[in-house]
Design a protein around this motif. Structure first.
Motif: not given
Length: 758
Positions: A228-234
């Motif tokens: 899982m990841q958040n939008a800030r990482f992308r």
């Protein structure tokens, strides 16, 4: 004694009684005749049989009641909603159907006599039991330890079909133990639903936090796949959403970054490098360049399942700021280095200037010290000839009283008085400027006596000027230096007389104000303009209307310096054409007795001759000659001596003590007037009165005068006070001697009277 034990069970008692009856019947059949003993035995058998029949009936009744009670208990247990079993003496006594039906695979073994331990073993191997929160072996051990009545032990049992029961074992008495199987399925399911709901809410909360974090976060599985990841990482990496879907391998992400040159370090493009450092350290921290103009902080941490969590922070602005600050610090450091070089040069210059100032200060201090030493010597050496000149001029004035030289001698005396006043003013200013601790001596001072002394000294001046001088009597004591306080009052009065026109008036008085005395000098003179009222206390400042020869303008300056040194508050109020008033605020001394009104020692005695033998001890030839001539002119018999040795020789030659001693304090070498007076008193055995006339104004001389019971008078001596002071001192001594003799006569008379009474 009963043949049957009453404590035995009824069946046992009946059996024993039957055997006893049979034995008695057999014995009765064997006897051929009926004896009294046989009859009694038969009678006993009949009684026993009757008792047996009664007890059999009672036993039957008890058995019936017991069966009824057991049936009632079974019915009660069957109606309960819980599985219940009663163990008596650790053996199964009774249980209900629900208790049997919970574990159908072993229920056929629940028969009376089953032990509690065996029951727990059967439960542990039952196919219906899925799990327990504790092992049943632990429960059995607990039951062995806790044998007291009321002890309860419980555990949770999970049965098949997701059913939950609480197995409770309670020892109700020493013999009985109750086992309950209470269903808690609804409670467990409700708690499970609430837990799952809380977990779901927590997951939503964590997901919201995860998505709204300021840094980019992405978790990877142990196999290196995106979880899982958040939008800030992308956003930070600049990769599409499809590349960060769950299950995407880390190698795919790194390949994407490599092909677009978003990360320049080759070491970061290998999965093995990540895993190796994470395995060794458990965490990984790096700062890397991202693209051409961005800087990222990468933090990786191992997760409990073997995966890892990667956190990205964009620190581009921070890095640029740090770099900017470093550049500024470097520039500022260079600037400070140059400033330090300038300051070092200035410091060196300042050090040279301070060294020059130090040398100048040392030279100035040496000059001040030299001036102080000079003034200390001048205080004695200059006042000695002045004192001698005053004596000679006074003698010359008396000798030329009826001659044509009288006006010339009078002018000579006036000119000399002006020179004397100027010298006193200069010495006073020098002493006040020297900051010498011995310059002033604070003590309780009779203010009224000082005011009267100033009146006596300045009345001739006021009379010549045509000014009326009035001093209001005062009986207060103040804390001050008597010499400088008198000089201050005298200068204020002289200043008032000089600036008052003939026919005017000068008034001197003191007002008590709280813990202070305000000494006031009023005059009806020309007054002082507002702009000049601060300037008048400067040196050599004089009014325009003062006649020539009346001073050089040092009087008020001395008053101002003395008041500042003594802590007295000095003020002036004046108006041109209306006169002036000068005020000195002086601390009042409590506890000093009010001064009694006595005849002043300085009062004019009417010109009576000095009919006394006067010993004069003075090492200065001119002063000794002038004093001798002045005393002899007034009729005194003078014994002149230059030292203690000469004074003692005169006393030995005369054979009697002198009437009074006039001695200087500092004689030649270590010889002093104190030692001379003490030697004469010791030689004659008489407390000869003495006056010490000295130029030394230190507190030491004053203390020595008090300790040796003599009067201290400063040089140059005021002859108008010296002559009456001689008579007053002799008269006081005579009165003291007469008082002592009278007291001695009284004691002798008292003693004689007491002896005659014996």
């Amino acid at each position: 004694m009963s043949m049957v034990d009453p404590s035995d069970p009824p069946l046992v008692q009946i059996e024993k009684q039957a055997r006893i009856i049979d034995a008695l019947v057999r014995r009765a059949n064997r006897q051929s005749d009926i004896s009294p003993s046989a009859y009694r035995s038969f009678q006993s058998a009949i009684d026993l049989q009757r008792q047996v029949a009664a007890q059999s009936l009672e036993l039957e009744t008890v058995r019936t009641e017991r069966e009824r009670t057991r049936k009632t208990l079974v019915e009660a247990l069957s109606s309960m909603g819980e599985g219940v079993a009663l163990f008596s003496d650790d053996r199964l006594n009774i249980c209900n159907d629900l208790f049997r039906g919970l574990l159908p695979d072993i229920s056929h073994k629940f028969v009376p006599g089953l032990s509690l331990s065996r029951y727990l073993e059967l439960v542990e191997v039952s196919e219906r039991v899925v799990s327990t929160d504790r092992k049943l072996s632990v429960l059995r051990q607990t039951l062995k330890v806790r044998q007291s009545a009321g002890a309860t032990t419980a555990l949770m049992v999970e049965l098949s079909d997701d059913r939950w029961y609480q197995l409770s074992i309670q020892q109700t008495s020493v013999e009985n133990t109750v086992v309950l199987m209470t269903e808690i399925t609804a409670l467990v399911r409700r708690n499970r639903r609430e837990k799952e709901h809380l977990i779901d809410r927590q997951a939503d909360y964590l997901a919201a936090v995860f998505q709204n974090m300021g840094s980019g976060v992405c978790s990877f599985s142990a196999e290196g796949e995106v979880m899982m990841q958040n939008a800030r990482f992308r956003e930070i990496l600049g990769v599409p959403l499809t590349l960060l879907q769950a299950g995407t391998p880390l190698s795919t992400l790194l390949d994407f970054l490599r092909t677009r040159a978003l990360i320049s370090e080759d070491a970061w493009l290998h999965v093995d490098a990540w895993r190796d450092e994470l395995r060794r350290k458990g965490a990984l921290v790096r700062r890397v360049s991202h693209g051409s103009n961005r800087v990222l902080d990468v933090h990786a941490n191992v997760l409990p399942d073997g995966g890892f969590l990667v956190e990205l922070k964009d620190v581009t602005l921070e890095t640029q700021t740090t770099e900017l600050l470093e550049n500024r610090v470097a520039a500022r450091t260079a600037e400070l280095t140059r400033a330090n070089a300038r300051l070092t040069a200035e410091y060196e210059q300042k050090a040279r200037v301070e060294e020059e100032l130090r040398l100048s200060k040392e030279r100035a201090e040496a000059a001040v010290s030299s001036k102080t030493r000079f003034l200390a010597a001048a205080s004695h050496d200059l006042l000695q000839p002045i004192n001698a000149a005053k004596l000679l001029i006074s003698t010359l004035q008396e000798a030329t009283r009826e001659t044509s030289f009288q006006p010339m001698v009078k002018r000579l005396k006036g000119a000399f008085s002006s020179a004397e006043n100027l010298l006193h003013s200069l010495l006073d200013i020098s002493r006040l400027e020297s900051a010498d601790p011995e310059a002033v001596s604070l003590m309780a001072v009779d203010l009224g006596a000082l005011m009267e002394s100033v009146r006596d000294d300045q009345s001739p001046l006021a009379a010549r000027k045509g000014v009326r001088l009035t001093v209001v009597p005062c009986s207060l004591f103040v804390r001050s230096d008597p010499v400088y306080l008198m000089r201050s009052i005298q200068n204020l009065v002289v200043n008032a007389v000089q600036y008052t026109e003939p026919g005017g008036r000068v008034l001197v008085g003191g007002r008590r104000k709280g813990g202070h005395v305000v000494l006031e000098v009023w005059d009806t003179g020309v007054g002082i303009a507002k702009k000049d009222q601060a300037r008048i206390f400067e040196e050599f400042t004089r009014g325009d209307d003062v006649q020539l020869g009346s001073g050089v303008g040092l009087g008020l300056s001395i008053v101002d310096r003395a008041c500042r040194l003594l802590g007295h508050e000095l003020s002036v109020r004046s108006k041109p054409g209306c006169g002036s008033v000068f005020r000195m605020k002086i601390a009042l001394v409590d506890g000093v007795p009010i001064r009694r009104k006595t005849q002043s020692a300085a009062a004019d005695d009417g010109g009576q001759p000095i009919d006394h033998i006067v010993m004069v001890i003075e090492n200065d030839e001119d002063v000794l000659y002038g004093t001798t001539q002045w005393l002899e002119q007034w009729g005194a018999s003078v014994l002149a001596a230059r030292s203690t040795e000469e004074a003692l020789a005169h006393v030995n030659d005369m054979g009697i003590p002198p009437d009074i001693i006039l001695a200087d304090y500092q004689l030649d070498g270590p010889d002093t007037g104190i030692s001379a007076i003490s030697a004469i008193r010791s030689l004659t055995g008489s407390d000869v009165p003495a006056i010490m006339i000295t130029a030394d104004r230190s507190d030491l001389v004053r203390r020595l005068g008090i300790e040796n019971d003599l009067t201290v008078m400063t040089k140059p001596a005021a002859l108008s006070r010296l002559r009456p002071l001689i008579d007053w001192t002799i008269q006081r001594h005579a009165a003291s001697v007469e008082h002592g003799r009278s007291h001695l006569r009284t004691q002798l008379q008292t003693k004689v009277g007491g002896d005659s009474g014996l």
